[in-house]
Write an enzyme that holds these catalytic residues in place. Structure first.
Site, PDB file in Angstrom:
ATOM      1  N   ARG A  24      -7.943   0.768  10.460  1.00  0.00           N
ATOM      2  CA  ARG A  24      -8.146  -0.183  11.938  1.00  0.00           C
ATOM      3  C   ARG A  24      -7.268  -1.395  11.509  1.00  0.00           C
ATOM      4  NH1 ARG A  24     -12.916   1.460  14.423  1.00  0.00           N
ATOM      5  NH2 ARG A  24     -12.712   3.607  14.675  1.00  0.00           N
ATOM      6  N   HIS A  49      -3.755  -0.458  -7.343  1.00  0.00           N
ATOM      7  CA  HIS A  49      -2.341   0.338  -7.577  1.00  0.00           C
ATOM      8  C   HIS A  49      -1.506   0.080  -6.250  1.00  0.00           C
ATOM      9  CE1 HIS A  49      -0.074   4.056  -9.617  1.00  0.00           C
ATOM     10  NE2 HIS A  49       0.583   3.190  -8.623  1.00  0.00           N
ATOM     11  N   GLU A  80      -1.627  -1.714 -11.370  1.00  0.00           N
ATOM     12  CA  GLU A  80      -0.835  -0.734 -12.031  1.00  0.00           C
ATOM     13  C   GLU A  80       0.343  -0.191 -11.021  1.00  0.00           C
ATOM     14  OE1 GLU A  80      -3.696   2.610 -12.647  1.00  0.00           O
ATOM     15  OE2 GLU A  80      -4.681   1.496 -14.000  1.00  0.00           O
ATOM     16  N   THR A 117      -0.731  11.085  -5.578  1.00  0.00           N
ATOM     17  CA  THR A 117      -1.353  10.268  -6.538  1.00  0.00           C
ATOM     18  C   THR A 117      -0.923  10.224  -7.911  1.00  0.00           C
ATOM     19  OG1 THR A 117      -3.627   9.677  -7.469  1.00  0.00           O
ATOM     20  CG2 THR A 117      -3.166  12.041  -7.295  1.00  0.00           C
ATOM     21  N   HIS A 210      -8.188   8.163 -14.235  1.00  0.00           N
ATOM     22  CA  HIS A 210      -8.021   9.019 -13.354  1.00  0.00           C
ATOM     23  C   HIS A 210      -9.160  10.212 -13.078  1.00  0.00           C
ATOM     24  CE1 HIS A 210      -5.176   9.910 -10.089  1.00  0.00           C
ATOM     25  NE2 HIS A 210      -5.680  11.474 -10.288  1.00  0.00           N
ATOM     26  N   GLY A 232     -11.992   4.372  -9.531  1.00  0.00           N
ATOM     27  CA  GLY A 232     -12.071   4.211  -7.942  1.00  0.00           C
ATOM     28  C   GLY A 232     -12.272   5.282  -7.248  1.00  0.00           C
ATOM     29  N   HIS A 233     -11.643   6.349  -7.187  1.00  0.00           N
ATOM     30  CA  HIS A 233     -11.973   7.105  -6.279  1.00  0.00           C
ATOM     31  C   HIS A 233     -13.353   7.718  -6.080  1.00  0.00           C
ATOM     32  CE1 HIS A 233     -10.367  10.295  -3.378  1.00  0.00           C
ATOM     33  NE2 HIS A 233     -11.208  10.983  -3.855  1.00  0.00           N
TER      34      HIS A 233
END
Ligand SMILES: CC(=O)[C@@H](O)[C@H](O)COP(=O)(O)O
Ligand SMILES: NCC(=O)COP(=O)(O)O
Length: 257
Positions: A24, A49, A80, A117, A210, A232-233
């Site tokens: 948005r 990243h 990163e 990714t 990761h 993170g994910h």
């Protein structure tokens, strides 16, 4: 017999907060406000990243987070990315962004601009020479240098030769094997143990990241000398269900145990 092991720092990757924000106009959710939530919940660092297409983290986020973290004692900012990513539009180029933001740690990742990714480490047998001036420049900027690597002992030894301070083990294959309950899980895990040992013998600090999550992180913490994980994910997905503060506390508890 369980052996005492030192804690592993948790660096929360905020890429996916930025991804949601970018869907948005405006600044909601705020990357900086979520960094504050993570740090208040005990995270020892923030990772981003910034990719040239600015799909999530933008140059302004990097500068804002650098300003937030810089005065905080014991908290680190880790940026990163692909050191060869040049300027595109408002993206100033990766190395220029590092020069402007001067993070505590820079993790170099051999991603091409169009990758979905990160999915592999450096091949230092072919890229070491090209990386040397980049590493020299980062040292001049007092950034700790970490190289994103596969658990390949020969490659890891080369990382030290070109001046890296740390490596970050790419944990995607471990996470995949864990999720699918692969028969190869133990053998894959052993590759990471061997790689971690090689890093220590080479005098390299050890990071990892990761696709780490609440399920696979406890076992991965058995890897020796693991200084930092960047997550993170999965942590962001967990935050949808339990809130970001609670999610960070749960990851942090594993990192401290
Ligand atoms: C190098 C790595 O595994 C992660 O740091 C990376 O940030 C993931 O990038 P995306 O969040 O764009 O998938
Ligand atoms: N270096 C790994 C990282 O920063 C976060 O990776 P992921 O948890 O988003 O897969």
């Amino acid at each position: 017999m369980s052996h005492a092991r030192s804690a592993t720092a948790l660096s929360v990757n905020l890429n996916k907060i930025a991804l949601l924000r970018n869907s948005r106009e405006g600044n909601y959710p705020s990357v900086v406000e979520h960094a504050k939530i993570c740090l208040a919940a005990g995270a020892e660092g923030i990772t981003v990243h910034p990719r040239p297409d600015q799909r999530h983290i933008r140059p302004g986020d990097v500068m804002d987070l650098s300003a937030l973290v810089r005065p905080l004692e014991g908290i680190e900012f880790n940026v990163e990315g692909n050191p060869y990513a040049g300027a595109i539009g408002s993206y100033p180029g990766f190395m220029e962004l590092i020069n402007q933001s001067r993070p505590d740690q820079c993790t170099l990742v051999p991603d091409s601009d169009d990758q979905l990714t990160s999915d592999h480490g450096f091949d230092l047998k072919t890229s070491a020479k090209q990386l040397e001036p980049i590493i020299r420049q980062l040292k001049d900027w007092n950034c700790r240098i970490s190289l994103f690597m596969d658990p390949d002992v020969e490659q890891i030894k080369l990382a030290k030769d070109i001046g890296a301070d740390r490596i970050e083990l790419y944990t995607g294959p471990y996470a995949d094997a864990y999720r699918t309950r692969s028969d190869d899980l133990d053998a894959i895990f052993d590759q990471y143990v061997t790689a971690a040992t090689a890093a220590a013998e080479a005098g390299l600090g050890l990071n990892a990241g990761h696709d780490l999550d609440l399920e696979n992180l406890p076992r991965f913490r058995e890897i020796p000398n693991l200084l930092e994980v960047s997550i993170g994910h999965a942590l962001t997905v967990d935050s949808i269900a339990m809130g970001m503060s609670e999610a960070v506390k749960r990851y942090h508890l594993i990192c401290q145990s």
